[in-house]
Design an enzyme around this catalytic site. Sequence first.
Site, short mmCIF file in Angstrom:
data_model
loop_
_atom_site.label_atom_id
_atom_site.label_comp_id
_atom_site.label_asym_id
_atom_site.label_seq_id
_atom_site.Cartn_x
_atom_site.Cartn_y
_atom_site.Cartn_z
N SER A 138 0.81 -1.21 0.00
CA SER A 138 0.00 0.00 0.00
C SER A 138 0.84 1.26 0.00
O SER A 138 0.31 2.35 -0.21
CB SER A 138 -0.92 0.02 1.23
N HIS A 159 -2.24 -2.72 -6.11
CA HIS A 159 -2.74 -2.45 -4.76
C HIS A 159 -4.24 -2.60 -4.72
O HIS A 159 -4.99 -1.72 -5.14
CB HIS A 159 -2.31 -1.05 -4.31
N GLU A 171 -5.04 0.09 -7.58
CA GLU A 171 -3.99 1.01 -8.02
C GLU A 171 -2.91 0.21 -8.75
O GLU A 171 -2.31 -0.70 -8.16
CB GLU A 171 -3.38 1.74 -6.83
N ASN A 209 -3.63 6.57 -0.28
CA ASN A 209 -3.04 6.75 1.06
C ASN A 209 -2.27 8.06 1.20
O ASN A 209 -2.00 8.49 2.33
CB ASN A 209 -2.15 5.56 1.41
#
Length: 414
Positions: A138, A159, A171, A209
Amino acid sequence: MDTDVTEPDRTNKETAHEGSSFGPVGVVGAGAMGAGIAQVAASAGHAVALVDAVPGAAATAVERIGSALSRLVDKGRLSADDATAVLQRITPAESIDELPHCGLVIEAVPEDLDLKRRIFAELADRQPPNTVLATNTSSIDIDDVADEVTDPERVLGLHFFNPPPVMKLVEVVHGERTADAYVEHAVALMNAWGKTPVRCRSTPGFIVNRVARPFYGEAQRIVEAGIADAATVDWILREKGGFPMGPLELTDFIGQDVNLAVGTSVWEQTGRDERYTPTAFQQELVEAGRLGRKSGRGIYAYAADGSVGASAEAGEPDLELAGRLVGGPIATDPLARTLAMLVNEAVDLVARGEASADDVDTAMRLGTRYPKGPIAWGREIGFDVVARQVAELDEAYPGGRYRPSPALTDGSLS
């Protein structure tokens, strides 16, 4: 029916291996993410080999997948025959040595760079040179993961978001050495699996994130400064902003320790940029063992069933205070302050060329269930307005956290 995805463009001799094909899928790591990814791949028609370093863990994960498929059958979302077929495609293995030659191997082990490097070096030695090697990390840099792989052009990030069978977003992350042909190949495969892929460069935190950091950080700073209590901040972001959960209750749901670890990782990878400095507020929660729902106490207290408990820590939102804060000065308006920083972060990422504006908006809507993407929100608010708001925050709280992105005013996103 097996999923058939076209191979990388073979005309590009420098970036695509002759005969490159996905074929069987290997998954390394049989925890919740690995098992979920295995279920997704098998549901798309692939033969899947699931491996874990812990003896028996892969077999146990296959049993969990079987239970999950049975629940889908009970709900009428899957036929019994299809559930049986999916489960039969997944084979547990005890070691990487037992993996067949795969078209794609996805690593889904804990966020430990040394562990991932060892796994990728082993995979590179044991899998054919045309096997695509993907990490479900991540936040760890893709080039760092590929450091000991002799052919790093085939290493990329896939991801997935938890739980993988439900969440649509993936992702697709490329490092400096990842070949474009493999990125396009991975995007095509994720589309074939029924996912919504977004492309991004390997930047700290990738899209979701990284862009989400202000959502948590601004709320923590507002409570830390005594501007408003947690329940009031959460109410404002939910009821006035349209977010599915307030930022403080969301960190309790995620786990304060998990959220802090991701934020700290982004901070470290950006050279301890002040913009991502972890709050003392959250650090103290973690040090006190107040990790959120899983520990029974975080920002809020929780009953045994996970509901917010009846203690004073649960609190009730102060609606009179909320009415005074929303629409007031930016420094004390939880909603405007959070939105300004989300937009600022997003336009900075786009301006650096790390992802497109459309992919950023898609990622944030699907990955975090934001009601709007931050770029779209910026257009609605006005990038010039956001620039003034962030500049005002920068003046009120100097030090670099609130520096405005030049992209807010250069016209590139208008």
